[in-house]
Write an enzyme that holds these catalytic residues in place. Structure first.
Site, short mmCIF file in Angstrom:
data_model
loop_
_atom_site.label_atom_id
_atom_site.label_comp_id
_atom_site.label_asym_id
_atom_site.label_seq_id
_atom_site.Cartn_x
_atom_site.Cartn_y
_atom_site.Cartn_z
N ALA A 1 43.65 33.53 36.80
CA ALA A 1 43.88 35.26 36.07
C ALA A 1 42.48 35.22 34.98
CB ALA A 1 45.00 34.95 34.94
N ASP A 2 42.22 36.55 34.63
CA ASP A 2 41.21 36.57 33.56
C ASP A 2 41.62 37.84 32.89
OD1 ASP A 2 38.37 35.71 32.80
OD2 ASP A 2 38.22 37.88 32.94
N THR A 3 40.92 37.75 31.54
CA THR A 3 41.25 38.82 30.62
C THR A 3 40.05 39.30 30.03
OG1 THR A 3 43.60 38.09 30.22
CG2 THR A 3 42.85 39.63 28.73
#
Length: 204
Positions: free
Chosen positions: A84-86
Site C-alpha cells: 500500500a501507499d498514501t
C-alpha cells in the site's frame, strides 16, 4: 471470518503502524516484510498513478526478498501479499513524508482552515497463482483553524514527521480540528478497509 472461508496467509508489505492496526481491526493475522525501496526515485505526475506505482514497487521488492530468502510458498494454502501507499494532495501538489521539521510545520500551517486530500492505494498479490490487483481511494479532509501551539506540540512529539503530508487526522490534537471527512478515516490512515477486503476476496 467464518470457518468455511478458505485458509490463507497474509504478508503485509509495510512498516506503517497505522496499517498494522487496521489489519488487526479487520481480524487478520499476518506477518510483516518491509520493502525498503527508495520512494523518492519513483515519480509520477498524478497522485493516483504514483501510489499505484509505489505499491507495485514495494510488492516487487518484497517478492525479491522472499526469493532471495528462498522461502517456499505453501501450495496448499495461498499467501497474499498486501502492499500500500498514501500521499497527501494539497492545492494540486503531491506531498509525501516531510523532509524535516520545517517542512512538516509548513504543511500543517497550510491545512489550517483549508482542505487537503489523501490518495491511498492497496495492491494484493496472490503469491501462489500470481494474480495481482490494486485500487486507489481518495478522501477529502476539511480543517478548522490549527493553532500554532498545536502545531508546535505535533512537531515536538514527532509522529507527523513520518507520515505523508505530516497528516494524522486520528491524532488526539488534530481530531477535534477536523471539520469534515468525505470518505473513510482508515483510508486516510493508509489502508481503506472496504477496498482491502474486496481485493483479498478477488485474489483468492
Amino acid at each position: 471470518m467464518d470457518s468455511a472461508a478458505p485458509t490463507f496467509k497474509i504478508i503485509l508489505g509495510s512498516k506503517s503502524k497505522a496499517r498494522r492496526e487496521i489489519m488487526v481491526e479487520m481480524g487478520y493475522e499476518f506477518t510483516i516484510m518491509t520493502a525498503d525501496i527508495d520512494e523518492k526515485a519513483i515519480r509520477k505526475e498524478k497522485p493516483e498513478d504514483l501510489v499505484m506505482t509505489l505499491a507495485e514497487a514495494k510488492a516487487d521488492a518484497v517478492i525479491s526478498k522472499l526469493q532471495i530468502a528462498d522461502k517456499q510458498v505453501n501450495d496448499n494454502e495461498p499467501t497474499l501479499l498486501i502492499a500500500a501507499d498514501t500521499v497527501v494532495v494539497y492545492e494540486g501538489m503531491i506531498r509525501e513524508k516531510p523532509s524535516g521539521k520545517e517542512e512538516a510545520r509548513q504543511y500543517l500551517k497550510d491545512y489550517s482552515g483549508r482542505k487537503a486530500s489523501t490518495v491511498s492505494s492497496v495492491l494484493v498479490t496472490n503469491l501462489q497463482t500470481g494474480f495481482r490487483k490494486g485500487e486507489w481511494d481518495r478522501v477529502e479532509i476539511v480543517f478548522d483553524e490549527i493553532p500554532d501551539d498545536t502545531i508546535d506540540k505535533l512537531i515536538e512529539e514527532g509522529a507527523v514527521l513520518h507520515v505523508a503530508g505530516a497528516l494524522i487526522i486520528e491524532h488526539p490534537l488534530i481530531k477535534p480540528l477536523v471539520k469534515q471527512v468525505v470518505g473513510t478515516t482508515d483510508s486516510v490512515m493508509g489502508l481503506p478497509k472496504a477496498v482491502t477486503e474486496r481485493l483479498i476476496a478477488e485474489s483468492l
